[in-house]
Scaffold this active site. Structure first.
Site, short mmCIF file in Angstrom:
data_model
loop_
_atom_site.label_atom_id
_atom_site.label_comp_id
_atom_site.label_asym_id
_atom_site.label_seq_id
_atom_site.Cartn_x
_atom_site.Cartn_y
_atom_site.Cartn_z
N HIS A 139 -8.44 -7.81 -2.28
CA HIS A 139 -9.59 -7.03 -1.82
C HIS A 139 -9.39 -5.57 -2.16
CE1 HIS A 139 -6.54 -6.84 1.35
NE2 HIS A 139 -7.02 -5.64 1.62
N HIS A 174 -10.65 -1.70 -0.59
CA HIS A 174 -11.26 -1.05 0.59
C HIS A 174 -12.12 0.15 0.20
CE1 HIS A 174 -8.59 -2.89 3.69
NE2 HIS A 174 -7.71 -2.93 2.70
N ARG A 203 -3.91 -12.26 3.28
CA ARG A 203 -5.27 -11.78 3.02
C ARG A 203 -5.58 -12.05 1.55
NH1 ARG A 203 -8.12 -6.98 4.21
NH2 ARG A 203 -9.59 -8.68 4.27
N TYR A 253 -2.59 -9.72 0.09
CA TYR A 253 -1.63 -9.06 0.97
C TYR A 253 -1.00 -10.11 1.88
CZ TYR A 253 -0.01 -6.43 5.06
OH TYR A 253 0.75 -5.94 6.10
N TYR A 306 0.84 -1.20 0.00
CA TYR A 306 0.00 0.00 0.00
C TYR A 306 0.87 1.25 0.00
CZ TYR A 306 -4.19 -2.75 1.05
OH TYR A 306 -5.24 -3.63 1.00
C1 MBD Z 1 -4.47 -5.24 4.78
O1 MBD Z 1 -4.41 -4.90 3.49
C2 MBD Z 1 -5.65 -5.18 5.36
O2 MBD Z 1 -6.69 -4.81 4.61
C3 MBD Z 1 -5.81 -5.54 6.70
C4 MBD Z 1 -7.14 -5.55 7.33
C5 MBD Z 1 -4.74 -5.92 7.43
C6 MBD Z 1 -3.51 -5.95 6.84
C7 MBD Z 1 -3.38 -5.61 5.52
FE FE Z 2 -6.10 -4.16 2.72
#
Ligand code: MBD
Ligand code: FE
Length: 308
Positions: A220, A222, A217, A196, A162
């Site tokens: 996704h 957000h 993860r 992630y 990110y």
């Molecule tokens: C992420 O990208 C995320 O969305 C969350 C909840 C925790 C760590 C990385």
């Molecule tokens: Fe995330």
């Protein structure tokens, strides 16, 4: 009996009741601290935690704090999802209308992303990955479009990182805000993001190794969606087919938030987003709950809320 020789119970009592004066301090903080200290005393006693284990744990907590990974551990140990489950339960008890399911914010939101009306690109010019256009409307409890809603969207880059937290990316890369048009519509172009994984070698990874857990993860995107009179919606959508979709280390996947991809959508009508070949389209409407008070509609992410 001596005033300074304690049993465990006497020590706990002292820790939790000692104060300078009645009526000072914060009663809520006193109450919660007393419970947590009591629970930890009990854990140490019942599991016979030794001094080396205790100081290793405090060292880990210090390193966790210094690494800025507090928000990663809370998600990985289920606390973020716990808060969502409790908010869902409170809504049900209060008989509130259901909107789009909430999903955890996560620790990687940054406020103040560039703002556009109706449509934008998250991928700023250079084509990357598989072209995605996500589009839809923001609706109220009655299903009526909400004009002028703010759709704050963010996702990871091709490496699952990110912007802002990754020094390699420009400021606000893959982060945008979109104001819905008169028909409540938004749309944006980006690419299909990957999942992630928690940073290897970090304090979070260290605990997860010890717990024999993975730190992945599923893919996704957000969202934070705000509009006057509407309750702020914090959610995420998932790309279908991900290995970790039902095994998210942060427990954030939810029914109703898994997208349906429409690959091979012809580019006609998407010229303003620079789309000139068949692409993957996703349609998704967000349904907001009516705010019951001003606090619920504040367009603030979680840390901005507690610091406001
Ligand atoms: C992420 O990208 C995320 O969305 C969350 C909840 C925790 C760590 C990385
Ligand atoms: Fe995330």
């Amino acid at each position: 009996m001596s005033a300074n020789e304690f049993t465990v119970q006497q020590l706990l009592e002292r820790v939790n009741t000692t104060r300078r004066a009645e009526g000072q301090g914060n009663e809520r903080v006193r109450q919660i601290t007393a419970r947590i200290v009591a629970d930890l005393f009990r854990t140490i006693d019942e599991l016979d935690v030794n001094a080396d284990e205790f100081w290793a744990a405090t060292d880990w907590l210090s390193r966790l704090g210094a690494s800025g990974q507090m928000g990663l551990i809370t998600a990985g140990l289920g606390f973020d999802r716990l808060l969502d489950i409790r908010a869902d339960e409170a809504d049900r008890r209060a008989g509130r209308a259901e909107g789009t399911p909430r999903a955890i914010e996560g620790p990687l939101y940054i406020a103040g992303a560039p703002l556009s009306r109706y449509e934008t690109r998250l991928d700023e010019g250079e084509p990357r990955g598989e072209v995605l256009v996500m589009e839809g409307r923001v609706l109220d409890e009655q299903g009526q479009p909400v004009a002028g809603a703010l759709v704050d969207v963010w996702h990871a880059n091709e490496q699952g990182r990110y912007s802002h937290f990754d020094p390699e990316q420009p400021p606000y890369a893959l982060r945008r805000r979109i104001e819905t048009d008169a028909q409540g519509r938004y749309r944006f172009r980006s690419f299909l993001p990957p999942g992630y994984a928690i940073p290897p070698g970090s304090p979070t990874a260290e605990l997860f190794e010890a717990l024999d857990r993975h730190g992945n993860r599923p893919a996704h995107i957000h969202f934070l969606i705000a509009a006057p009179g509407q309750r702020l919606l914090t959610t995420q959508v998932n790309l279908p087919g991900d290995t970790f979709i039902d095994d998210d280390f942060a427990f954030a996947t939810r029914d109703g938030l898994v997208l349906t991809l429409e690959p091979g959508t012809p580019p006609q009508g998407y010229e303003s987003l620079g789309v000139n070949a068949p692409f993957t389209r996703v349609r998704f409407d967000f349904k907001l709950q009516r705010a019951l008070d001003e606090d619920e509609s504040k367009p603030l992410a979680r840390m901005a809320r507690v610091k406001a």
